[in-house]
Each structure stands twice: as C-alpha cells, then as structure tokens.
Design an enzyme around this catalytic site. Structure first.
Site, short mmCIF file in Angstrom:
data_model
loop_
_atom_site.label_atom_id
_atom_site.label_comp_id
_atom_site.label_asym_id
_atom_site.label_seq_id
_atom_site.Cartn_x
_atom_site.Cartn_y
_atom_site.Cartn_z
N GLU A 1 -3.48 0.39 -9.07
CA GLU A 1 -2.45 1.43 -9.13
C GLU A 1 -1.16 0.72 -9.52
O GLU A 1 -0.69 -0.17 -8.80
CB GLU A 1 -2.34 2.06 -7.73
CG GLU A 1 -1.85 3.47 -7.69
CD GLU A 1 -1.80 4.02 -6.24
OE1 GLU A 1 -1.83 3.24 -5.26
OE2 GLU A 1 -1.71 5.25 -6.11
N SER B 1 0.82 -1.21 0.00
CA SER B 1 0.00 0.00 0.00
C SER B 1 0.86 1.25 0.00
O SER B 1 0.36 2.34 -0.29
CB SER B 1 -0.85 0.05 1.27
OG SER B 1 -1.66 -1.07 1.35
N HIS C 1 -0.94 -2.56 -7.23
CA HIS C 1 -1.70 -2.28 -6.01
C HIS C 1 -3.20 -2.41 -6.29
O HIS C 1 -3.82 -1.51 -6.86
CB HIS C 1 -1.34 -0.86 -5.52
CG HIS C 1 -2.00 -0.46 -4.25
ND1 HIS C 1 -2.24 0.85 -3.90
CD2 HIS C 1 -2.50 -1.19 -3.22
CE1 HIS C 1 -2.84 0.90 -2.74
NE2 HIS C 1 -3.01 -0.33 -2.31
N ASN D 1 -3.01 5.99 -1.16
CA ASN D 1 -2.92 6.09 0.30
C ASN D 1 -2.32 7.40 0.78
O ASN D 1 -2.49 7.76 1.94
CB ASN D 1 -2.18 4.88 0.86
CG ASN D 1 -3.11 3.69 0.88
OD1 ASN D 1 -4.18 3.76 1.46
ND2 ASN D 1 -2.73 2.62 0.21
P1 NAD Z 1 -3.40 -9.55 6.03
O1 NAD Z 1 -2.87 -9.32 7.38
O2 NAD Z 1 -4.87 -9.79 5.86
O3 NAD Z 1 -2.64 -10.80 5.34
C1 NAD Z 1 -1.26 -10.90 5.26
C2 NAD Z 1 -0.92 -12.38 5.11
O4 NAD Z 1 0.50 -12.49 4.84
C3 NAD Z 1 -1.18 -13.21 6.37
O5 NAD Z 1 -2.05 -14.30 6.05
C4 NAD Z 1 0.21 -13.70 6.79
O6 NAD Z 1 0.19 -15.00 7.36
C5 NAD Z 1 0.94 -13.68 5.46
N1 NAD Z 1 2.40 -13.67 5.58
C6 NAD Z 1 3.17 -13.00 6.48
N2 NAD Z 1 4.47 -13.27 6.24
C7 NAD Z 1 4.53 -14.12 5.18
C8 NAD Z 1 5.60 -14.75 4.48
N3 NAD Z 1 6.86 -14.59 4.83
N4 NAD Z 1 5.29 -15.57 3.45
C9 NAD Z 1 3.99 -15.77 3.09
N5 NAD Z 1 2.94 -15.18 3.73
C10 NAD Z 1 3.21 -14.38 4.75
O7 NAD Z 1 -2.91 -8.30 5.15
P2 NAD Z 1 -3.61 -7.68 3.84
O8 NAD Z 1 -4.59 -6.65 4.27
O9 NAD Z 1 -4.02 -8.79 2.93
O10 NAD Z 1 -2.36 -6.90 3.23
C11 NAD Z 1 -1.42 -7.52 2.40
C12 NAD Z 1 -0.72 -6.46 1.58
O11 NAD Z 1 -1.67 -5.78 0.77
C13 NAD Z 1 -0.04 -5.38 2.42
O12 NAD Z 1 1.14 -4.97 1.80
C14 NAD Z 1 -1.07 -4.26 2.42
O13 NAD Z 1 -0.52 -2.99 2.63
C15 NAD Z 1 -1.65 -4.38 1.04
N6 NAD Z 1 -2.99 -3.84 0.81
C16 NAD Z 1 -3.96 -3.99 1.76
C17 NAD Z 1 -5.24 -3.47 1.50
C18 NAD Z 1 -6.36 -3.65 2.50
O14 NAD Z 1 -7.41 -3.02 2.33
N7 NAD Z 1 -6.21 -4.48 3.52
C19 NAD Z 1 -5.52 -2.82 0.29
C20 NAD Z 1 -4.50 -2.72 -0.67
C21 NAD Z 1 -3.24 -3.23 -0.39
#
Ligand code: NAD
Length: 295
Positions: free
Chosen positions: A151, A118, A139, A189
């Site tokens: 994005e 993000s 993104h 963001n």
């Molecule tokens: P989340 O916490 O729901 O999921 C993250 C997952 O990554 C978890 O299941 C965790 O077990 C896994 N993980 C951690 N370390 C790992 C590794 N070494 N190998 C494999 N898996 C691993 O987080 P999310 O909300 O899905 O966010 C993920 C990414 O997407 C982040 O970079 C976040 O900034 C981005 N993002 C989030 C949103 C949102 O609305 N939540 C929107 C756009 C982008």
C-alpha cells in the site's frame, strides 16, 4: 537506487530487508536492541532455507542475499549512504516522529524517507522533516517475502515523482503497489482492524469460542486464516495501536478497542511473537492450540 536502510528488525523489518537483499540491493538493518538484530537475521536465514527447500533459490543465492545485509544499532551509521530509508519500528507516533527528525538530520539530503506504518499519519511524520515531498508510506504486508501487496500512501506534500519512484520500486521487488491517500489506517487497516476488533468482541461477549469464531470466518468467508489467529500473527500490541489511531483519528466509538484486547496487551499476551495470544505457540510445533485462558 542502491542502498536501502531499514529501521527496526522486528516482524516487518527483517522481512523488508529480506526482499530488498534478494533483489540485489545493499541493505543496512538497524535496531536499537542487539538481540532484535540477531533474531531478525536468524529469521531471514530460516526463510531463505525454506525457499531452498521449495527449490525457489539455491544455496549460493542464500549466501549472496545474506552477504548484502549488514546490521547496526546506530541510526547515523546505518543511514549514512542510504538512497531510501524504510522505517519499520514499533507502531507509536512519538517514537516515529523522533526517528523521522533523526533521519532527516542523518540521511543524505536526496534520500527518500518511507514508513511501513500500519495506520499513523504520513503527513505528520513528513512535517517534522525538512523534506516533506520525499516522505511516503510504503506499507508491506506480513509475511513480507510472501505477500504481494504494497500500500503506497501519499502524504499531503508527497511529490508525484517520489510516488512514482516508490510505485516502480515496489514492482521491481515483484510486488503489486496500490496508491492510497493519507487517512487513519489508510485502506488495509481501516477495513481489517474493525473486523478483528469485532471478532474479539464476539469472544468477549461469549457468543462463541476462539476456534468457533475462526472456523466460521475461514470456512464461511473463505478467509485463509480466522481473525483471531490473524490478530495473533500481526501482534496484539500492533492491533491495539492501530485501533487507537483509528479511534483518535475519526472520533467514532465504532473503532474503540475491545477491553479484552486491552487486557491481553497489558498482560504481555501479544500473540505469536510472545508465545501466547488467543492461541499458544510452541517452537517447532505447527498445532494450533487455544490458550488455556479461553478453554
Ligand atoms: P515489532 O514489534 O515486531 O518490531 C519493532 C522493532 O522496532 C523492534 O525490534 C524494536 O526493537 C525496534 N525499535 C523500536 N524503537 C526503535 C528505534 N528507535 N530505532 C530502531 N529500532 C527500533 O513490530 P512490527 O510488527 O515489525 O511493526 C513494525 C512496523 O510495521 C509498525 O509500524 C507496524 O504498524 C507495521 N506493520 C506491522 C505489520 C504486522 O503484521 N506486524 C504489518 C504491516 C505493517
């Protein structure tokens, strides 16, 4: 491009796996936590069922889509045949740098390495690999199967060819890609998080309650969801991490995260995914109930 590997099966990872599998790609969904893979697959199944109920897909298409997704807890095994890897693990720079080092070693030399971060620098992730021209930000927005925007973030060394491939691929998925440059928070963001942070400060300072703040922004600004509900939906830990990246990256106090947000994350109140944030979330209920802490 045929084989896609997605690192992380959380909120975003399972959504990304869903949209690629729907479009006929073979998807390998990887998470270090087996329960996250189970939950991710269950979520994809639930979302496909929702699409069947809306008559957008058939039962057979659901089966085919699920048949294209395999899961793994091992990065080397999961990325072995990948044409494109999309990293969607937790928003933490050190974790992402480690993952990119590993991806560079384990994924085929021709594979493109994308991140769904993000806010974190694409250039920094590219710099720990031997293929910085093939590293790019892709993104997606939450929920991935529904939201149109991607994005596309060019790092310092991302090539024109790779950028074009990812722009075209996003269109193949039925999305609308927008190309932006690599500065903290990119566009989405950099604009959204200061607004969410300000909403939390407004609550923290007692200007208004949770529902009042969200109602003002929904009815007054025609936002489909108020900023506090949106923060819960994104994940308060994710919001905090993004604000810290903005604060560190620009060095300006206007990005300092509200102490209330910091406290909520420390208390494990992460929003919808943990069952409580500004609101409480009961499985099976669509009612929006303000958390007892704020009543
Ligand atoms: P989340 O916490 O729901 O999921 C993250 C997952 O990554 C978890 O299941 C965790 O077990 C896994 N993980 C951690 N370390 C790992 C590794 N070494 N190998 C494999 N898996 C691993 O987080 P999310 O909300 O899905 O966010 C993920 C990414 O997407 C982040 O970079 C976040 O900034 C981005 N993002 C989030 C949103 C949102 O609305 N939540 C929107 C756009 C982008």
């Amino acid at each position: 491009m045929k084989n896609i590997a997605v690192i992380g099966a959380g909120t975003m990872g399972n959504g990304i796996a869903h949209v690629f599998a729907m479009k006929g790609f073979s998807v390998s969904m990887i998470d270090i936590v087996p329960a996250a893979l189970e939950k991710g697959l269950a979520n994809i199944t639930k979302n496909l069922d929702r699409m069947i109920n809306k008559e957008l897909i058939t039962e057979a298409e659901k089966k085919e889509t699920l048949g294209r997704i395999k899961t793994s807890t091992s990065i080397p095994e999961g990325v072995r045949d990948a044409d494109l890897v999309i990293e969607a693990a937790t928003e933490n720079i050190n974790l992402k740098l480690e993952i990119f080092k590993q991806l560079d070693q384990e994924a085929p030399a021709k594979a493109l390495l994308a991140t769904n971060t993000s806010s974190i620098s694409i250039t920094k992730m590219a710099a720990v690999t031997g293929r910085p021209d093939k590293v790019i930000g892709m993104h997606f927005m939450n929920p991935v199967p529904v939201m149109k925007l991607v994005e596309v973030i060019r790092g310092y060394a991302t090539s024109d060819e790779v950028t074009k491939t990812i722009m075209d691929l996003s269109k193949t998925l039925g999305k609308v890609p927008v190309e932006v440059n690599d500065y903290p928070g990119f566009v989405a963001n950099r604009i959204l998080m200061p607004m969410i942070n300000e909403a939390i400060y407004t609550l923290f300072e007692g200007v208004a309650g949770v529902q009042e703040i969200d109602t003002v922004m929904k009815l007054g600004m025609a936002h489909p969801m108020g900023p506090l509900q949106l923060a819960d939906f994104i994940g308060l830990d994710v919001c905090l991490s993004i604000l810290r990246v903005l604060h560190d990256g620009f060095g300006q106090p206007k990005y300092a995260p509200c102490p209330l947000l910091v406290n909520m994350v420390a208390a494990g109140k992460l929003g919808a995914k943990s069952g409580e944030g500004f609101y409480v979330y009961t499985p099976g209920s669509k009612d929006l109930v303000v958390s007892a802490f704020f009543r």
